[in-house]
Design a protein around this motif. Sequence first.
Motif, short mmCIF file in Angstrom:
data_model
loop_
_atom_site.label_atom_id
_atom_site.label_comp_id
_atom_site.label_asym_id
_atom_site.label_seq_id
_atom_site.Cartn_x
_atom_site.Cartn_y
_atom_site.Cartn_z
N VAL A 150 14.24 -7.40 -4.28
CA VAL A 150 13.71 -6.33 -5.14
C VAL A 150 14.83 -5.40 -5.61
CG1 VAL A 150 11.45 -6.42 -4.03
CG2 VAL A 150 13.15 -4.77 -3.21
N VAL A 151 14.58 -4.81 -6.78
CA VAL A 151 15.48 -3.79 -7.32
C VAL A 151 14.65 -2.56 -7.68
CG1 VAL A 151 17.10 -5.49 -8.22
CG2 VAL A 151 15.28 -4.64 -9.70
N ALA A 152 15.27 -1.38 -7.61
CA ALA A 152 14.56 -0.15 -7.95
C ALA A 152 14.68 0.10 -9.46
CB ALA A 152 15.15 1.04 -7.19
N ARG A 153 13.54 0.39 -10.10
CA ARG A 153 13.58 0.70 -11.54
C ARG A 153 14.30 2.03 -11.77
NH1 ARG A 153 7.98 -1.20 -12.72
NH2 ARG A 153 7.34 0.86 -12.07
N SER A 154 14.04 3.02 -10.90
CA SER A 154 14.62 4.34 -11.09
C SER A 154 14.57 5.08 -9.76
CB SER A 154 13.83 5.10 -12.15
OG SER A 154 14.16 6.46 -12.12
N VAL A 155 15.70 5.59 -9.32
CA VAL A 155 15.73 6.35 -8.07
C VAL A 155 15.86 7.82 -8.45
CG1 VAL A 155 16.95 6.73 -5.90
CG2 VAL A 155 16.77 4.43 -6.85
N GLY A 156 14.74 8.56 -8.41
CA GLY A 156 14.78 9.95 -8.84
C GLY A 156 14.47 10.04 -10.32
N SER A 157 15.34 10.69 -11.05
CA SER A 157 15.12 10.93 -12.47
C SER A 157 15.19 9.63 -13.27
CB SER A 157 16.19 11.89 -12.96
OG SER A 157 16.32 11.79 -14.35
N ASP A 158 14.52 9.61 -14.43
CA ASP A 158 14.64 8.48 -15.34
C ASP A 158 16.08 8.32 -15.82
OD1 ASP A 158 12.02 7.93 -15.14
OD2 ASP A 158 11.44 8.92 -17.02
N LEU A 159 16.83 9.43 -15.77
CA LEU A 159 18.20 9.38 -16.26
C LEU A 159 19.17 8.87 -15.20
CD1 LEU A 159 18.18 12.85 -18.04
CD2 LEU A 159 17.97 10.61 -19.09
N TYR A 160 18.66 8.70 -13.99
CA TYR A 160 19.51 8.23 -12.89
C TYR A 160 19.88 6.79 -13.15
CZ TYR A 160 20.93 8.13 -7.96
OH TYR A 160 21.61 8.08 -6.80
N PRO A 161 21.17 6.46 -13.15
CA PRO A 161 21.53 5.06 -13.33
C PRO A 161 20.96 4.24 -12.17
CG PRO A 161 23.44 6.52 -13.49
CD PRO A 161 22.31 7.33 -12.96
N TYR A 162 20.57 3.03 -12.46
CA TYR A 162 19.96 2.19 -11.44
C TYR A 162 20.94 1.85 -10.32
CZ TYR A 162 22.42 -1.38 -14.10
OH TYR A 162 23.38 -2.10 -14.74
N LEU A 163 20.41 1.59 -9.15
CA LEU A 163 21.23 1.10 -8.04
C LEU A 163 21.69 -0.32 -8.40
CD1 LEU A 163 19.24 2.30 -4.93
CD2 LEU A 163 21.46 3.11 -5.71
#
Length: 275
Positions: A150-163
């Motif tokens: 699995v991958v995270a779509r967004s960690v925190g803000s929508d502007l946060y670059p993905y992990l």
Amino acid sequence: MTYPKTWFRLAEVTPLALHALSCAGARRGDTAPGEHLRWSSIDGVDRLTCPGQPDDTHDGGGDRYDVPAATALMWRPERQRQLHPAADPARTLPLTTGPIPLIHALRKARTAALHWVALSPDGEHGAVAQISAHRPQIVPHRTTWSTAEVVARSVGSDLYPYLPRAYPALVADGWRDHTGGLLARFTRATAAEIVRDVRAHLADLPAADAARLGLIGLDWHGDAILINRIAGATIGQIDRCYPDGDSYYSLGAYLWGWQHLSDSPWPHVPAGRRP
Ligand SMILES: [Zn+2]
């Protein structure tokens, strides 16, 4: 029938409740008693909303006036629905009446490391809230699990670059969050990798961006992982993730929109390899 509790995040309910109070005051030009939130099922998803909507006080302005429940939905590719929406028909959650008005409990909870609001139906049209530190379970009893990357779509803000990486997980069969995100849980070793990756990512960001974006920070506290929202110099704890009965961590459930690596539009390093 008896419904299970319907869970909402305190960090989302409190600003909504404060908004609803000021909204009611603005509508009536006073602070008459009877301010409440509306708990209803919209498109099969339980939500708390300001009863003032829609009107011209809801034209944006940064206030939240609609908070979805963090409740597992039965997933069908074409349509997802809560199995039994608890708030169907709409119910009223009073904010300023009762022996301990909910608005007082919410204000106190912010400084008492409490993170969840669990709603239960009360009478024909009412609702009662319980505030708690920890949510013991993220999916219904007897859920089965499958392995996935699995991958995270967004960690925190929508502007946060993905992990940048994918992680090995167990995902709940047939259940998703209201955004279609997988409900995933991780071994302690994988959870520790996620904590390291999020911290490395924060350290890479220019301080000005980190202050602006309302980012998420992760920290170990004994066996628990503390999930903090960072806004400038202010750090607010929004959840504590404890290991479940099988020693798995449901990190980011109902928060980060986990998805299968194969469904991600972004390039990721597969699980088990270093970027
Ligand atoms: Zn409002």
